[in-house]
Design a protein around this motif. Sequence first.
Motif, PDB file in Angstrom:
ATOM      1  N   VAL A 169       0.985  -1.087  -0.045  1.00  0.00           N
ATOM      2  CA  VAL A 169      -0.377  -0.072   0.362  1.00  0.00           C
ATOM      3  C   VAL A 169       0.377   1.433   0.110  1.00  0.00           C
ATOM      4  O   VAL A 169       0.378   2.131  -0.326  1.00  0.00           O
ATOM      5  CB  VAL A 169      -1.365   0.273   0.950  1.00  0.00           C
ATOM      6  N   TYR A 170       2.193   0.937   0.138  1.00  0.00           N
ATOM      7  CA  TYR A 170       2.877   2.296   0.145  1.00  0.00           C
ATOM      8  C   TYR A 170       3.849   2.787  -1.056  1.00  0.00           C
ATOM      9  O   TYR A 170       4.522   3.151  -0.595  1.00  0.00           O
ATOM     10  CB  TYR A 170       3.966   2.393   1.351  1.00  0.00           C
ATOM     11  N   HIS A 171       3.404   1.102  -2.071  1.00  0.00           N
ATOM     12  CA  HIS A 171       4.238   1.670  -3.545  1.00  0.00           C
ATOM     13  C   HIS A 171       5.432   1.467  -3.215  1.00  0.00           C
ATOM     14  O   HIS A 171       6.164   1.237  -3.509  1.00  0.00           O
ATOM     15  CB  HIS A 171       3.413   3.207  -4.528  1.00  0.00           C
ATOM     16  N   GLU A 172       5.920  -0.004  -2.243  1.00  0.00           N
ATOM     17  CA  GLU A 172       7.439  -0.523  -2.152  1.00  0.00           C
ATOM     18  C   GLU A 172       6.441  -1.762  -2.481  1.00  0.00           C
ATOM     19  O   GLU A 172       5.405  -2.575  -1.810  1.00  0.00           O
ATOM     20  CB  GLU A 172       7.801   0.129  -0.585  1.00  0.00           C
ATOM     21  N   GLN A 173       7.952  -2.611  -2.530  1.00  0.00           N
ATOM     22  CA  GLN A 173       8.395  -3.997  -3.046  1.00  0.00           C
ATOM     23  C   GLN A 173       8.421  -4.547  -1.608  1.00  0.00           C
ATOM     24  O   GLN A 173       9.306  -4.201  -1.177  1.00  0.00           O
ATOM     25  CB  GLN A 173       9.208  -4.071  -4.092  1.00  0.00           C
TER      26      GLN A 173
ATOM     27  N   ARG B 110       3.787  14.199  11.410  1.00  0.00           N
ATOM     28  CA  ARG B 110       4.417  12.604  10.951  1.00  0.00           C
ATOM     29  C   ARG B 110       2.881  12.179  10.855  1.00  0.00           C
ATOM     30  O   ARG B 110       1.831  11.576  11.491  1.00  0.00           O
ATOM     31  CB  ARG B 110       4.638  11.557  12.244  1.00  0.00           C
ATOM     32  N   PRO B 111       2.884  10.843   9.521  1.00  0.00           N
ATOM     33  CA  PRO B 111       1.911  10.669   8.748  1.00  0.00           C
ATOM     34  C   PRO B 111       1.190   9.070   9.871  1.00  0.00           C
ATOM     35  O   PRO B 111       1.839   9.102  10.975  1.00  0.00           O
ATOM     36  CB  PRO B 111       1.843   9.676   7.965  1.00  0.00           C
ATOM     37  N   ARG B 112      -0.367   9.529  10.451  1.00  0.00           N
ATOM     38  CA  ARG B 112      -0.223   8.265  11.041  1.00  0.00           C
ATOM     39  C   ARG B 112      -1.633   7.437  10.365  1.00  0.00           C
ATOM     40  O   ARG B 112      -1.589   6.430  10.771  1.00  0.00           O
ATOM     41  CB  ARG B 112      -1.879   9.379  11.707  1.00  0.00           C
ATOM     42  N   ARG B 163       4.203   2.102  11.654  1.00  0.00           N
ATOM     43  CA  ARG B 163       5.358   2.053   9.946  1.00  0.00           C
ATOM     44  C   ARG B 163       6.141   1.054   9.689  1.00  0.00           C
ATOM     45  O   ARG B 163       6.310   0.357   9.454  1.00  0.00           O
ATOM     46  CB  ARG B 163       5.272   3.558   9.287  1.00  0.00           C
ATOM     47  N   GLU B 164       6.215   1.066  11.233  1.00  0.00           N
ATOM     48  CA  GLU B 164       7.715   0.031  11.101  1.00  0.00           C
ATOM     49  C   GLU B 164       7.960  -1.356  11.244  1.00  0.00           C
ATOM     50  O   GLU B 164       8.243  -2.597  10.133  1.00  0.00           O
ATOM     51  CB  GLU B 164       8.119   0.657  12.218  1.00  0.00           C
ATOM     52  N   GLN B 165       6.394  -2.122  11.583  1.00  0.00           N
ATOM     53  CA  GLN B 165       5.697  -3.384  11.837  1.00  0.00           C
ATOM     54  C   GLN B 165       5.105  -3.196  10.602  1.00  0.00           C
ATOM     55  O   GLN B 165       5.409  -4.627  10.346  1.00  0.00           O
ATOM     56  CB  GLN B 165       5.443  -3.579  12.685  1.00  0.00           C
ATOM     57  N   CYS B 166       4.751  -2.284   9.696  1.00  0.00           N
ATOM     58  CA  CYS B 166       3.030  -2.944   8.476  1.00  0.00           C
ATOM     59  C   CYS B 166       4.368  -3.363   7.396  1.00  0.00           C
ATOM     60  O   CYS B 166       5.318  -2.789   7.278  1.00  0.00           O
ATOM     61  CB  CYS B 166       2.647  -1.283   8.982  1.00  0.00           C
ATOM     62  N   ILE B 167       3.096  -4.478   7.462  1.00  0.00           N
ATOM     63  CA  ILE B 167       4.321  -4.733   5.863  1.00  0.00           C
ATOM     64  C   ILE B 167       3.565  -4.120   4.393  1.00  0.00           C
ATOM     65  O   ILE B 167       3.454  -4.603   3.400  1.00  0.00           O
ATOM     66  CB  ILE B 167       3.937  -6.725   6.154  1.00  0.00           C
ATOM     67  N   GLU B 184      -1.699   6.645   1.750  1.00  0.00           N
ATOM     68  CA  GLU B 184      -1.017   8.068   1.604  1.00  0.00           C
ATOM     69  C   GLU B 184      -0.620   8.953   2.309  1.00  0.00           C
ATOM     70  O   GLU B 184       0.166   9.838   1.511  1.00  0.00           O
ATOM     71  CB  GLU B 184      -1.498   8.780  -0.139  1.00  0.00           C
ATOM     72  N   GLU B 185      -0.868   9.072   3.352  1.00  0.00           N
ATOM     73  CA  GLU B 185      -0.535  10.648   3.859  1.00  0.00           C
ATOM     74  C   GLU B 185       1.393  10.438   3.975  1.00  0.00           C
ATOM     75  O   GLU B 185       1.743   9.781   4.085  1.00  0.00           O
ATOM     76  CB  GLU B 185      -1.058  10.121   5.568  1.00  0.00           C
ATOM     77  N   SER B 186       1.775  11.615   4.118  1.00  0.00           N
ATOM     78  CA  SER B 186       2.897  11.878   4.541  1.00  0.00           C
ATOM     79  C   SER B 186       3.212  13.455   4.997  1.00  0.00           C
ATOM     80  O   SER B 186       1.996  13.278   5.473  1.00  0.00           O
ATOM     81  CB  SER B 186       3.699  12.116   3.152  1.00  0.00           C
TER      82      SER B 186
END
Lengths: 251, 1018
Positions: A169-173, B110-112, B163-167, B184-186
């Motif tokens: 979902v973050y557009h990364e592989q 920071r994005p949530r 974000r560290e853990q999310c795949i 898409e949040e930045s």
Amino acid sequence: MTFEPKILSFLCNWCAYAGADLAGISRFQYPPNSRVIRVMCSGRVDPSFVPRAFLAGYDGVMILGCHPGDCHYLTGNYQAEKKIILTRKLLEMAGIGSDRLLLDWVSAGEGERFSQVIRQFVEKIRGLGPFPLDQEMKGKLHAVKASLEGEKIRWMVGKGPELMEKENVYHEQLPKERLDAAIETTIRDELIKNRIIALVESKPLPAAEISQTLNLKLNETLSFLVSLIGEGKIGFDPSEEGKIPKYIRNV
Amino acid sequence: MEAARDLSKSKIDQPIGAVLVIGGGIGGMQASLDLADSGFYVYMVDNSPTIGGVMAQLDKTFPTNDCSMCIMSPKLVECGRHLNIRVITNADVEGIEGEPGRFSVTLTRRPRYIHLDRCTGCGECAKHCPVTAIDAYNEKLSRRAAIYIKYAQAIPKVYLIDREQCIGCGLCERVCLAKAVNYEESRIVEKIDVGSVILSPGYEVFDAHLRPEFGYGVYPNVVTSIEFERLLSATGPHRGHLLRPSDGTVPERIAFIQCVGSRDSNCGNDYCSSICCMYATKEAIIAREHVHFVKPTIFYMDVRAYGKGFDAYYERAKSEYGVRFIKCMVSRIREQYKTKNLLLTYLNEGGNLVEEEFELVVLSVGMVPSKTTMEMAKQLGVELDGYGYCKTRPFEPTSTSKPGIYVCGAFEAPKDIPETVTQASGAVADATGALSNARGTLATKKEYPIEVDVASEDPRIGVFVCHCGINIGGFVNVPAVKEYARTLKNVAYVDENLYTCSTDTQEKIKNAVNEHHLNRVIVASCSPRTHEPMFRETIRDAGLNKYLFEMANIRDQCSWVHMSQKKEATEKAKNLVRMAVANARLIQPLGEIALSVTQKGLVIGGGVAGMTAALKLAEQGYEVFLIEKEAQLGGNLRNLHYTLEGEDIQAFLKNLINRVTGHPSIQVITNALVVDFSGSKGNFSTGVMVAPTMYYRKIEHGVAILATGADEWKPNEYLYGEDPRILTQIELENRIANQPDEMARANQIVIIQCVGSRNEERPYCSRTCCATAIKNGLKMKELNPGANITILYRDMRTYGLMESYYAKARDEGILFIRYEPEKKPLVSKNGQELTVSFLDRILNEEMEIKPDLLILSSATISRENEELATMLKVPRTAEGFFLEAHMKLRPVDFATDGLYLAGSGHGPKLISESISQASATVSRACTILSKEKILVGGVAAMVEGERCAACLTCVRVCPYNVPVINAKGEAEIDLAKCKGCGSCAAECPARAIELMHFRDGQLWAKSQALIYSIEQSA
């Protein structure tokens, strides 16, 4: 009287099932221990059918599909393989072993090979003896079944190739190692949790006994107990007030 | 809460009427609420995804054992929904430009990955998330998903993705019915304009790995105190069961090791962390309350129970809970391989090496400023001390080195919750003093349509049933509940919504009210505790009185707790709706009366606290009356000359008196005594008699601050008064200041601590004497470096950053010898020879000193304040000090609104602490004075005069002393004072009192609706 294993086979419509037909047409003999379920694609075989089959009293399960590259649905057999690898892993982790599960490829033209595969598998299971479906084994199988039916593992496994080959979902592989590691952790976690739930379902148990039964380190067992309590799936036995708390299934 | 404030409203030369509060812990929340309630717009920035800080992790608080979350969550909710507070979480402060009054601050958010205004906090995402991660809220003792909320009561109640853990599998987006997930949040950089800044970033706990001899991280059964706090908590990993990590059994013998990372120069932290003695005592008590067979032992250096009520708590821990206190340093811990029990080696006071076995060891870890905080301070250009705490000066305890930036809480120095709260309010007074003419320029006031008069109409009830995604709808048949509601009498409209709390649903409710002429609204969804205020706003916007609203809690108390009994849950939800309807038929619109506020303040007491309060209140733009019963201002400060840090007290006092007497808005009335007092918040009236002519004067004011101070006790022991060489600390200090040469001649000096304190008569610690003894001891050493100084003490309580002076005193050769209260030192006089004899516990020998000077560190005692307390109807402690509304979270408020307290009248304290408290009363007072009108009434008790028998039951039962018998001989309840608890209504023998909105008829109708349903289903 010799032991006659009961085998459940899932055959894909286009290759394996056709191969089985060809074996018949060609009169290649094989033992009558297998019961066939026809599926359109080996990819249809829900991994949870495997523990279910064992629970239902089968001694072995076979899944036969098209050879790699031959799948009628392009990649169904790869999907099947992925799921069966996972199922094997769970069966191993649960201490059930995966010898009684077979995934193989038989093409529409391989009548003889079909009969061989059946024969070999029946012999193997005959050698292993009847599936030891005791209370403990049932608990393990239920845990495997619950894990395979759970959404978490299914989603990760299903989505995995896309995350690796296309993008997440973050557009990364997602690197394969990262995904594998995440899946590995999750299936282990799910299995252990489901086993704990199955264990305390029958009677209240202290952490030490759960850890012994699961052959798991005590501190690791505790962290699973903590998670399960957090999820509201288990609780403390209110009738126990001593030094060593017991855990029960929350209804 | 809109994103950008309209700055065009403020003129160029005028300061900006907004304040930035950095940190959303208890200090930041208090500061924000005080600011927002007194006319300023607040940006509250926290680098964590939620506000709440460390207090949210605590189980209980000392010395009252209040549940931490229970007392804090109302403030959390208030911050979250306040019209003039914008909570910005997950954000960092990057830099600051401009000058005091007009700062421009750069923030990075920071994005949530979750839409703040769409997420309803239902938690469905976390249930599905396949990735497990470690839960930092539970101090890594449990696990959570990669999408999570820090804790159940968190504000904002919005999930976020780790974000560290999310795949990045995308499952949460699929299950989220509110469509709140946004991958898409930045990062967003934002600039905000504020007039001043308050720093309240809090602290971190010391990393226990840095004391390897205790085996933290190696032995599973060695935990830190914050981990232990989580282990005790009902929301902790084991749901409040006290279990040790290695094997999940209940530990019987628990050891607490104090000063881990505090008072320790080896790790660079040679300050005292101030809170650990008390929290360890608390944790020991709570552990004992959890499990009756627990045997806690606390290994300590000095028990620093210096705060209000602390010593009594400490004594109770020993006598009632059997907590064992052992004074020693534990040198090391070993683990027994098999049992995982721990062997502690220590030198007992007899000098013998002892080894003792425990099942669990708790390390009382100290406070440290976090690295990120220090980094932020650098960005802001704020100076830090050698430890990384924010530099302040004793007379300006909330001012940083940079003008316009203020500080409060544990970033200033280690401190506990009430001191943090006090300092937070104090920082607000300082931060807004220069902004006072910008008050109200940026704060929003909400306008509502004129209320529709529904009094004469029959009830037309609208019922809105919520699915809450699948939180309700998944277990309760929502359409069935809706249809059931339709069948109930007076129900004119029903609807169901996916999320009733979403913004578009509010519009739907408003439209339904108008279209269907509804005059009562019921929402069947979650808890009124969190959502009622919001729905009330909605119906006010629709022109209804806000009380014409009722909730049925069919989620938290129905669908979530009967997940496997869908049929029963649906039935229950119907019942709850019927009960709500029964009540709604009877609810009436309640009027609130606007009373105008006398925007003036009264300060009683002209010492440092009173003068500070008066001056700062005047700086806020209000007229102030300062009453002093003596002929001159100054109080105890007139007898003090220098602080421990070396500041000149007399110069400070002179300056303060000049500023107070010279301020055009302050009227100083000396020789004055309060003789009568009446009124309620916003409108008080006080009568004073002024000597020498004894003329009577009436003062009208909106708030009153009590700063009546305390005295030094004149000892009746140790031969005090029988020899000119025996002095109290104040007497010594005066002599040092006035006759330094004479004092320099003393070669042998003995100081005795705890004279008149911590005994049966006065079971409290006088707090300042340890620091004073060291201050004067060091001064005597300065005058005569060869002097032998011996301090006989019980526990040295140089808390916080004062610890370094204790170390300095030892370095300079001052001797510290401990005595037990059972074996106090003896003072005798033989001719001209004074002798002090005492037991040296280390040598176990009786010692004698023949001093040239014997100094008694005498207790601080309350002044004669009983009459004043009776007149103002404010409570006092058993020791005669004034008692605040709440020990933890309302440290400078009295229970009566509009009355505040500061200084040593509240309890013994240092000058800087009195100043903090005085400043705090100012910002608390401004929450009333800043309003031209206040609303009273609503949920209040009403007396039906004719039925009243004037039996005085209500007068006795009211916790706030509100009811009075009026001239007609009937009870009368002042709407402005009544807090709406309803105790009087429940006890009135004549049933002449009704609590509005909770009238007997309403409660009864609700109960009947329930009974009816039970009979029906049976």
